[in-house]
Design a protein around this motif. Structure first.
Motif, PDB file in Angstrom:
ATOM      1  N   ILE A 190       0.841  -1.203   0.000  1.00 33.52           N
ATOM      2  CA  ILE A 190       0.000   0.000   0.000  1.00 33.52           C
ATOM      3  C   ILE A 190       0.878   1.256   0.000  1.00 33.52           C
ATOM      4  CG2 ILE A 190      -1.752   1.278   1.284  1.00 33.52           C
ATOM      5  CD1 ILE A 190      -2.682  -1.330  -0.066  1.00 33.52           C
ATOM      6  N   TRP A 240      -3.508   5.753  -2.704  1.00 34.03           N
ATOM      7  CA  TRP A 240      -4.426   4.696  -2.260  1.00 34.03           C
ATOM      8  C   TRP A 240      -5.143   5.118  -0.991  1.00 34.03           C
ATOM      9  CZ3 TRP A 240      -5.637   1.572   1.797  1.00 34.03           C
ATOM     10  CH2 TRP A 240      -6.397   0.425   1.529  1.00 34.03           C
ATOM     11  N   GLY A 273      -8.365   3.713   1.837  1.00 35.14           N
ATOM     12  CA  GLY A 273      -9.264   2.636   2.212  1.00 35.14           C
ATOM     13  C   GLY A 273      -9.500   2.643   3.712  1.00 35.14           C
ATOM     14  N   GLN A 274     -10.424   1.817   4.159  1.00 36.51           N
ATOM     15  CA  GLN A 274     -10.698   1.717   5.579  1.00 36.51           C
ATOM     16  C   GLN A 274     -11.009   0.276   5.944  1.00 36.51           C
ATOM     17  OE1 GLN A 274     -14.085   4.439   5.789  1.00 36.51           O
ATOM     18  NE2 GLN A 274     -15.440   2.724   6.187  1.00 36.51           N
ATOM     19  N   VAL A 275     -10.734  -0.054   7.200  1.00 38.47           N
ATOM     20  CA  VAL A 275     -10.960  -1.402   7.682  1.00 38.47           C
ATOM     21  C   VAL A 275     -11.402  -1.309   9.141  1.00 38.47           C
ATOM     22  CG1 VAL A 275      -8.552  -1.685   8.365  1.00 38.47           C
ATOM     23  CG2 VAL A 275      -9.918  -3.707   7.859  1.00 38.47           C
ATOM     24  N   ALA A 306     -13.702  -5.931   6.335  1.00 40.35           N
ATOM     25  CA  ALA A 306     -13.266  -5.040   5.265  1.00 40.35           C
ATOM     26  C   ALA A 306     -14.114  -5.282   4.020  1.00 40.35           C
ATOM     27  CB  ALA A 306     -11.793  -5.267   4.945  1.00 40.35           C
ATOM     28  N   GLN A 307     -14.098  -4.317   3.124  1.00 39.49           N
ATOM     29  CA  GLN A 307     -14.818  -4.451   1.867  1.00 39.49           C
ATOM     30  C   GLN A 307     -14.193  -5.547   1.012  1.00 39.49           C
ATOM     31  OE1 GLN A 307     -17.581  -2.837   0.885  1.00 39.49           O
ATOM     32  NE2 GLN A 307     -17.680  -1.673   2.800  1.00 39.49           N
ATOM     33  N   MET A 341     -10.300  -5.962  -0.496  1.00 41.93           N
ATOM     34  CA  MET A 341      -9.295  -5.280   0.328  1.00 41.93           C
ATOM     35  C   MET A 341      -8.034  -6.138   0.386  1.00 41.93           C
ATOM     36  SD  MET A 341      -8.536  -2.637   2.212  1.00 41.93           S
ATOM     37  CE  MET A 341     -10.165  -1.898   2.518  1.00 41.93           C
ATOM     38  N   VAL A 377      -3.615  -5.311   4.389  1.00 38.39           N
ATOM     39  CA  VAL A 377      -4.321  -4.346   5.218  1.00 38.39           C
ATOM     40  C   VAL A 377      -5.029  -5.053   6.363  1.00 38.39           C
ATOM     41  CG1 VAL A 377      -6.146  -2.596   5.250  1.00 38.39           C
ATOM     42  CG2 VAL A 377      -4.591  -2.726   3.311  1.00 38.39           C
ATOM     43  N   ARG A 378      -5.609  -6.209   6.080  1.00 38.11           N
ATOM     44  CA  ARG A 378      -6.251  -6.998   7.136  1.00 38.11           C
ATOM     45  C   ARG A 378      -5.217  -7.404   8.203  1.00 38.11           C
ATOM     46  NH1 ARG A 378     -11.260  -9.343   5.748  1.00 38.11           N
ATOM     47  NH2 ARG A 378     -11.957  -8.886   3.633  1.00 38.11           N
TER      48      ARG A 378
END
Length: 217
Positions: free
Chosen positions: A125, A131, A133-135, A154-155, A158, A162-163
């Motif tokens: 990332i 970039w 995003g959100q989690v 997460a969406q 993703m 990130v997870r």
């Protein structure tokens, strides 16, 4: 397990952002340690890190916390005390003369974070300028104040990095657990993490202005 209806939010970037303008609004989160009586009303309360805040601001927090009421937990069918953290979230908008306005964004009940940590920012990332995003990390806080489990929501699509980042970060947090009738209990802490990798690619100002505008559309 106590499952308070609340969520903390944390904004993250791959590198320090440029300082905001002097008059830009900014968020402030204030925690208070509160003992709720059997009637669901505050009996004792102290603002965490009180010396960090202006006296008038602290007094405003105390007044609002004193007015809070919860549904007391039950033990053997009888209401009992709850010792817990109460988080108040504000947006502060300063003005040119040194004053400003304060907007209340929310009040929530949960275990108090007393030690926070962040894992290394995901390399894939960090290499992807622009970039965003959100989690959501959901931590089950045990009676010893550490996350017993961390679930990451997460969406679809993703990146797995990130997870892993969200889980590894929350695994390092330490909390002051809630207490029901004087005994520490498990509870839930939900952290919404915003990630933003700054786009450091310099703009080519040699291009004609009209061509640059078209390029951005």
């Amino acid at each position: 397990m106590i499952k308070p209806m609340w969520m903390a939010a944390l904004a993250l970037g791959s590198m320090p952002a440029l300082a905001a303008g002097a008059l830009d609004p900014y968020p402030v989160s204030v925690w208070t340690r509160v003992l709720f009586g059997v009637d669901g009303k505050p009996v004792e309360y102290t603002v965490v890190d009180e010396p960090k805040y202006p006296a008038k601001f602290v007094e405003n927090v105390r007044v609002r916390v004193a007015q809070a009421t919860i549904q007391p937990p039950l033990v053997d069918g009888k209401p009992v005390t709850l010792r817990s953290g109460v988080e108040m979230r504000f947006t502060v908008t300063p003005n040119a003369d040194g004053g400003g306005s304060v907007r209340v964004d929310g009040l929530s009940v949960g275990p108090i974070p007393i030690q926070r940590s962040l894992a290394s920012y995901p390399a894939d990332i960090a290499a992807n300028g622009g970039w965003e995003g959100q989690v959501l990390g959901v931590c089950t806080v045990g009676v010893l104040g550490r996350c017993k489990t961390v679930d990451v929501v997460a969406q679809p699509g993703m990146p797995e990095s990130v997870r892993r980042y969200a889980k590894a970060s929350l695994d390092g947090w330490v909390f002051e657990p809630q207490q029901v009738d004087g005994k520490a209990v498990e509870s839930e802490y939900r952290l919404l993490m915003y990630l933003n990798t700054m786009d450091t690619t310099p703009e080519d100002f040699r291009q004609d202005k009209f061509e640059r505008l078209l390029k951005k559309k």
